[in-house]
Every structure is written in structure tokens, then in C-alpha cells.
Design an enzyme around this catalytic site. Structure first.
Site, mmCIF file in Angstrom:
data_model
loop_
_atom_site.group_PDB
_atom_site.id
_atom_site.type_symbol
_atom_site.label_atom_id
_atom_site.label_comp_id
_atom_site.label_asym_id
_atom_site.label_seq_id
_atom_site.Cartn_x
_atom_site.Cartn_y
_atom_site.Cartn_z
ATOM 1 N N TYR A 1 3.541 52.301 43.354
ATOM 2 C CA TYR A 1 4.675 52.407 42.439
ATOM 3 C C TYR A 1 5.807 50.985 42.876
ATOM 4 C CZ TYR A 1 9.394 53.093 41.668
ATOM 5 O OH TYR A 1 11.365 53.073 41.642
ATOM 6 N N LEU B 1 -2.088 46.960 48.857
ATOM 7 C CA LEU B 1 -2.777 45.300 48.208
ATOM 8 C C LEU B 1 -3.457 46.207 47.235
ATOM 9 C CD1 LEU B 1 -2.379 45.179 51.943
ATOM 10 C CD2 LEU B 1 -4.458 43.632 51.151
ATOM 11 N N CYS C 1 -2.268 55.569 45.761
ATOM 12 C CA CYS C 1 -3.482 55.007 45.561
ATOM 13 C C CYS C 1 -4.065 56.285 45.703
ATOM 14 C CB CYS C 1 -3.156 54.227 47.599
ATOM 15 S SG CYS C 1 -2.195 52.487 48.164
#
Length: 232
Positions: A78, A140, A170
Site C-alpha cells: 500500500y 522494496l 508483501c
């Protein structure tokens, strides 16, 4: 001592994700051996983004927040106001590092940034990003095209974390998410950006070049006692 190559800073303000993504791709496709490296700083309008490996089932309840399928690595995350999104647009061949090393250096830049406020952060094996006491504070997602990087990192500073509960961050069910301001660090985006930029430049062996008066990096320090100086 050899002069360091420049890393130009672009402050984009608050922008929607898709338009910045398209501009990153255009920049990367048009660059040649003489194109300088840049880092773009932005706060995105609320958006969920799904990486190439992302599974739609990890988006539990998007509702009013747009969901964008991207070509970056990684799963779902997000973005929203109060979060630093930094896009390092780097020619890896010129700086002499590989993709895996680049990821490690970006993570280390976040870890060293948080250390300015005595926040102990760690990387986690097989789970790119940066964590504090098991909660994710920095994410990342990268892509490399012709040896040049785009997309980048997101560091939560002082934002509404509620939307993270509407995804498996993730791709990990129940993964906790935290932010700098809740860990004893500053809540001003500019304070954290100033430190992060210096740490990124040091990790990449580049010299920061400010292109926008919105953020001055010539000051000797930032709020909350963080000491910041430009590379000589």
C-alpha cells in the site's frame, strides 16, 4: 580523490502512482550512457500495487482504494500520504554493482536512516524489506531494464496504517506494519527524507545534487538530533 558522479534529486510532491510509473519507464527507456542517475521522491495518493509475483487473493478488501498491477518485483503493498516513496533510477553498470547487491544497499540505507533515531532495524532473509521487532517499516519493489533500475522503496513515516489490514502485506498473512513516528522518530516527511537521501547516496557512491529548493540538504542537521552532512 576522484570526483563522485552526481545523483540528482527530483521532488514530485503528491502524485498518483500510475502517472509516475509511466514517467519512470519513459525515463529508463530514453536514457543512454550519458544520462545521469536520479532519485525521485513522492507521496502517492492511496493505492494498492501488486508486483509481478503478486497474487490477487492477498488483496483482502480493496474497496475504495485503487488496485494497480505493476511490473515491479514483489507482492502487494500500500502507498499513501505520510509515506516516503523513493525511486532510485540508477545505471547499475556504471556504479558497478549487481541487482542483489543493489537491493542490499537500499535496505542498508533504510537501516542506517532509522539508526539516526536509535531505531534498530533489520533485514530478513528471503523477505526483502526492513523490519523493526518483526514489523515491516520499509518495503522494496524493483525492476531492472538494460541494466538500469526503476521502481524502488517505500518507508512508512506518519501515515494511516489501516489500509495495510486490507491486504496481506508483501504476501504474508498477518504481517504487522509499523512506521517511523510510532517508533520514536520524527513525523515530518522532510526530516526523514533528508537523512534517507544522504544514506542512499553513500551506499551508491554518488554525490547528491539538489534540483528543488523544497528540501535543503546543506543544513548540518535535522529535527530530533539527526546529524546530516553531504558527502565532500
Amino acid at each position: 580523490m576522484a570526483e563522485l558522479a552526481p545523483l540528482l534529486i527530483r521532488h514530485l510532491g503528491r502524485r498518483d502512482f500510475v502517472s509516475v510509473w509511466r514517467e519512470m519507464e519513459a525515463f529508463t527507456d530514453a536514457r543512454d550512457d550519458n544520462t545521469g542517475d536520479e532519485v525521485w521522491l513522492v507521496q502517492h495518493d492511496p493505492v494498492f500495487t501488486l508486483g509481478q509475483a503478486g497474487k490477487p487473493e492477498h488483496v483482502l478488501d480493496a474497496r475504495d482504494i485503487p488496485l494497480v498491477q505493476t511490473n515491479r518485483g514483489g507482492q502487494v503493498t500500500y502507498h499513501g500520504p505520510g509515506q516516503i516513496v523513493a525511486y532510485p533510477l540508477i545505471d547499475l553498470r556504471r556504479v558497478g554493482i549487481g541487482v542483489r547487491e543493489f537491493v542490499c544497499r537500499i535496505e542498508q540505507a533504510i537501516i542506517d536512516t532509522l539508526a539516526h533515531w536509535n531505531i534498530e532495524a533489520l533485514r530478513r532473509e528471503n523477505a526483502p524489506g526492513v523490519y523493526v521487532a518483526g514489523a515491516k517499516v520499509g518495503a522494496l519493489g524493483l525492476r531492472v531494464r538494460r541494466g538500469c533500475t526503476f521502481h524502488g522503496l517505500a518507508l512508512n513515516v506518519a501515515m494511516d496504517l489501516q489500509p495495510f489490514r486490507r491486504i496481506n502485506p508483501c504476501g504474508y498473512q498477518g504481517l504487522q506494519v509499523t512506521q517511523v513516528s510510532d517508533l520514536g522518530g520524527p513525523s515530518r516527511i522532510e526530516d526523514v527524507e533528508a537523512v534517507l537521501l544522504v544514506e542512499l547516496a553513500q551506499q551508491l557512491g554518488l554525490e547528491l545534487r539538489e534540483t528543488n529548493p523544497h528540501l535543503s540538504l546543506t543544513a548540518a542537521g535535522t529535527a530530533n538530533g539527526a546529524n546530516v552532512s553531504l558527502p565532500a
